[in-house]
Scaffold this motif. Structure first.
Motif, PDB file in Angstrom:
ATOM      1  N   THR A  75       0.829  -1.210   0.000  1.00  0.00           N
ATOM      2  CA  THR A  75       0.000   0.000   0.000  1.00  0.00           C
ATOM      3  C   THR A  75       0.860   1.254   0.000  1.00  0.00           C
ATOM      4  O   THR A  75       0.430   2.288  -0.499  1.00  0.00           O
ATOM      5  N   ASP A  76       2.067   1.174   0.542  1.00  0.00           N
ATOM      6  CA  ASP A  76       2.967   2.330   0.525  1.00  0.00           C
ATOM      7  C   ASP A  76       3.605   2.460  -0.852  1.00  0.00           C
ATOM      8  O   ASP A  76       4.069   1.479  -1.424  1.00  0.00           O
ATOM      9  N   GLY A  77       3.609   3.673  -1.362  1.00  0.00           N
ATOM     10  CA  GLY A  77       4.269   3.921  -2.639  1.00  0.00           C
ATOM     11  C   GLY A  77       3.401   3.646  -3.848  1.00  0.00           C
ATOM     12  O   GLY A  77       3.886   3.651  -4.967  1.00  0.00           O
ATOM     13  N   THR A  78       2.097   3.413  -3.653  1.00  0.00           N
ATOM     14  CA  THR A  78       1.208   3.216  -4.791  1.00  0.00           C
ATOM     15  C   THR A  78       0.131   4.286  -4.779  1.00  0.00           C
ATOM     16  O   THR A  78      -0.374   4.673  -3.725  1.00  0.00           O
ATOM     17  N   ASP A  79      -0.205   4.787  -5.942  1.00  0.00           N
ATOM     18  CA  ASP A  79      -1.248   5.789  -6.102  1.00  0.00           C
ATOM     19  C   ASP A  79      -2.228   5.313  -7.152  1.00  0.00           C
ATOM     20  O   ASP A  79      -1.842   4.664  -8.128  1.00  0.00           O
ATOM     21  N   GLU A  80      -3.502   5.639  -6.960  1.00  0.00           N
ATOM     22  CA  GLU A  80      -4.517   5.280  -7.942  1.00  0.00           C
ATOM     23  C   GLU A  80      -4.558   6.347  -9.019  1.00  0.00           C
ATOM     24  O   GLU A  80      -4.545   7.548  -8.734  1.00  0.00           O
ATOM     25  N   ILE A  81      -4.587   5.906 -10.284  1.00  0.00           N
ATOM     26  CA  ILE A  81      -4.662   6.843 -11.408  1.00  0.00           C
ATOM     27  C   ILE A  81      -5.918   6.536 -12.206  1.00  0.00           C
ATOM     28  O   ILE A  81      -6.518   5.465 -12.078  1.00  0.00           O
ATOM     29  N   ALA A  82      -6.313   7.475 -13.049  1.00  0.00           N
ATOM     30  CA  ALA A  82      -7.473   7.254 -13.909  1.00  0.00           C
ATOM     31  C   ALA A  82      -7.120   6.202 -14.954  1.00  0.00           C
ATOM     32  O   ALA A  82      -5.973   6.115 -15.419  1.00  0.00           O
ATOM     33  N   ASN A  83      -8.108   5.394 -15.325  1.00  0.00           N
ATOM     34  CA  ASN A  83      -7.895   4.350 -16.325  1.00  0.00           C
ATOM     35  C   ASN A  83      -7.749   5.001 -17.705  1.00  0.00           C
ATOM     36  O   ASN A  83      -8.679   5.601 -18.219  1.00  0.00           O
ATOM     37  N   PRO A  84      -6.572   4.847 -18.344  1.00  0.00           N
ATOM     38  CA  PRO A  84      -6.368   5.487 -19.655  1.00  0.00           C
ATOM     39  C   PRO A  84      -7.101   4.771 -20.785  1.00  0.00           C
ATOM     40  O   PRO A  84      -7.172   5.288 -21.891  1.00  0.00           O
ATOM     41  N   PHE A  85      -7.653   3.596 -20.532  1.00  0.00           N
ATOM     42  CA  PHE A  85      -8.297   2.821 -21.586  1.00  0.00           C
ATOM     43  C   PHE A  85      -9.806   3.003 -21.638  1.00  0.00           C
ATOM     44  O   PHE A  85     -10.455   2.497 -22.533  1.00  0.00           O
ATOM     45  N   VAL A  86     -10.378   3.729 -20.665  1.00  0.00           N
ATOM     46  CA  VAL A  86     -11.811   3.965 -20.650  1.00  0.00           C
ATOM     47  C   VAL A  86     -12.142   5.046 -21.673  1.00  0.00           C
ATOM     48  O   VAL A  86     -11.543   6.132 -21.661  1.00  0.00           O
TER      49      VAL A  86
END
Length: 99
Positions: free
Chosen positions: A83-94
């Motif tokens: 969980t440390d060092g991860t960020d949620e990003i928007a899905n580029p394939f949607v």
């Protein structure tokens, strides 16, 4: 060659650290990894499940449910990530609506 099975993952570096686990069927939990075995059975403490959207069971919502100390069966584990060092990003394939 020995008869022992060994996992590809080295989970020792994640013990006593926060992990996110995705399970078959779309369930997703986070917690502190307390232990594991060669079959990828995981023991998580202070586990929190992200509840799924009733309209689309493959999507998770912001609603959570506290589970406490749990065991995740190895056959159901699809992904383990810190969980440390991860960020949620928007899905580029949607695709945007109307495209």
């Amino acid at each position: 060659m020995s008869g022992r099975k060994e996992t590809v993952l080295d989970l020792a570096k994640f013990v006593d650290k926060g992990v996110q686990v995705k399970l078959t069927g779309g369930r997703q939990v986070t917690g502190t990894l307390k232990g594991y075995d060669q079959l990828l059975n995981l023991v998580l403490d202070e586990a929190v499940e992200f509840l799924r959207d009733p309209d689309d069971p493959l999507k998770t919502t912001d609603q959570t449910r506290r589970l406490g100390l749990i065991v995740c069966r190895g056959t159901a584990v699809m992904l383990v990530s810190p969980t440390d060092g991860t960020d949620e990003i928007a899905n580029p394939f949607v695709q945007p609506d109307g495209a």
